[in-house]
Write a protein that holds these residues in place. Structure first.
Motif, PDB file in Angstrom:
ATOM      1  N   SER A 181       0.844  -1.192   0.000  1.00 17.85           N
ATOM      2  CA  SER A 181       0.000   0.000   0.000  1.00 17.85           C
ATOM      3  C   SER A 181       0.883   1.247   0.000  1.00 17.85           C
ATOM      4  O   SER A 181       1.968   1.266   0.602  1.00 17.85           O
ATOM      5  N   PRO A 182       0.474   2.321  -0.685  1.00 21.34           N
ATOM      6  CA  PRO A 182       1.274   3.560  -0.718  1.00 21.34           C
ATOM      7  C   PRO A 182       1.550   4.115   0.676  1.00 21.34           C
ATOM      8  O   PRO A 182       2.653   4.621   0.940  1.00 21.34           O
ATOM      9  N   ALA A 183       0.561   4.029   1.583  1.00 19.51           N
ATOM     10  CA  ALA A 183       0.749   4.570   2.934  1.00 19.51           C
ATOM     11  C   ALA A 183       1.845   3.814   3.672  1.00 19.51           C
ATOM     12  O   ALA A 183       2.687   4.407   4.356  1.00 19.51           O
ATOM     13  N   SER A 184       1.858   2.492   3.538  1.00 24.01           N
ATOM     14  CA  SER A 184       2.877   1.688   4.197  1.00 24.01           C
ATOM     15  C   SER A 184       4.254   1.962   3.608  1.00 24.01           C
ATOM     16  O   SER A 184       5.249   2.090   4.331  1.00 24.01           O
ATOM     17  N   GLN A 185       4.331   2.093   2.303  1.00 20.18           N
ATOM     18  CA  GLN A 185       5.609   2.367   1.649  1.00 20.18           C
ATOM     19  C   GLN A 185       6.169   3.720   2.069  1.00 20.18           C
ATOM     20  O   GLN A 185       7.375   3.882   2.216  1.00 20.18           O
ATOM     21  N   ALA A 186       5.262   4.677   2.272  1.00 20.78           N
ATOM     22  CA  ALA A 186       5.713   6.006   2.707  1.00 20.78           C
ATOM     23  C   ALA A 186       6.323   5.941   4.100  1.00 20.78           C
ATOM     24  O   ALA A 186       7.333   6.609   4.384  1.00 20.78           O
ATOM     25  N   LEU A 187       5.734   5.112   4.976  1.00 23.50           N
ATOM     26  CA  LEU A 187       6.284   4.987   6.326  1.00 23.50           C
ATOM     27  C   LEU A 187       7.622   4.268   6.310  1.00 23.50           C
ATOM     28  O   LEU A 187       8.562   4.655   7.015  1.00 23.50           O
ATOM     29  N   ILE A 188       7.724   3.218   5.510  1.00 25.13           N
ATOM     30  CA  ILE A 188       8.982   2.478   5.419  1.00 25.13           C
ATOM     31  C   ILE A 188      10.099   3.362   4.870  1.00 25.13           C
ATOM     32  O   ILE A 188      11.275   3.185   5.196  1.00 25.13           O
TER      33      ILE A 188
END
Length: 243
Positions: A181-188
């Protein structure tokens, strides 16, 4: 002996599919199961029924058919990526959200940690111990690809200790969707988040080796809550997966 009328009989086809499936599952991937003539004789069905059964198992990726010399059927296994793609289609139809999948992933992790803490598999325990020792001496958290590779490795160590194939599959599906998910990738992509999660791996791993499921689950819960708190609300409510 096969008959000319069995191709129109659903029970005969169902039996042929079942027997051919069991034959494929009993073999190793790539093993030769037999030529068409050999397998037809073994199953006792006509050519149309046999070929229909083969097509059905090809769709399930349990066998492959080859032509020419050494032609016939060979045992196969479903590709995990294909399984995930089927699951993605279903979840997309059901409009699953990122929040749905994160909750599922967290619940599965709790089961995995409980099982891992109670594992008596000394080889798997030693493998986790070595992984944690190596991780403590590495300092490449600035590299997101390195981070993701280590996270996958850590999860595989926990799942190996859990020893539950069904749990492994369901966890893999849920985790795949969350991490893509884009949100998860942004956090990583954020170094602080990577440091937080890497530290948690070590603490969780040490709790697992100490046989302390409560401690391992509590660390996992804190990580889950922190992740939820940092993901924008609209991202949590959005459809999370794409086939």
């Amino acid at each position: 002996m096969s008959t000319s009328s069995d191709q129109s009989s659903a029970p005969v086809l169902k039996t042929a599919v079942h027997r051919l499936r069991e034959l494929a599952l009993a073999a190793r991937p790539g093993d030769f199961l037999g030529s068409e003539e050999e397998l037809r004789d073994l199953l006792g069905v006509s050519r149309p029924t046999y070929r229909q059964a083969v097509r059905m198992l090809e769709q399930d990726q349990l066998l492959t058919k080859r032509m020419g010399p050494r032609g016939g059927c060979y045992a196969s296994r479903p590709d995990p990526n294909t399984v995930s793609r089927w699951a993605a289609l279903y979840l997309q139809i059901e409009q699953a959200t990122l929040h749905d999948l994160m909750d599922t992933s967290h619940a599965l992790q709790q089961h995995a940690l409980t099982a891992a803490c109670g594992s008596a598999d000394e080889d798997a325990r030693e493998s986790l111990r070595q992984f944690l020792h190596q991780l403590g001496g590495e300092s490449r958290l600035e590299d997101p690809l390195w981070f993701l590779a280590r996270e996958r490795a850590f999860e595989q160590h926990i799942l190996a200790l859990a020893g539950n194939p069904a749990l492994r599959l369901f966890f893999q599906i849920a985790r795949k969707f969350v991490d893509e998910s884009p949100a998860s990738q942004a956090l990583i992509a954020n170094p602080a988040m990577r440091r937080l999660r890497a530290s948690a791996w070590i603490r969780i791993g040490e709790a697992v080796l100490a046989g302390a499921p409560g401690e391992a689950i509590e660390i996992s819960r804190q990580q889950h809550n922190a992740f939820i708190a940092l993901v924008p609300g609209e991202a949590l409510r959005s459809t999370a997966v794409h086939a």
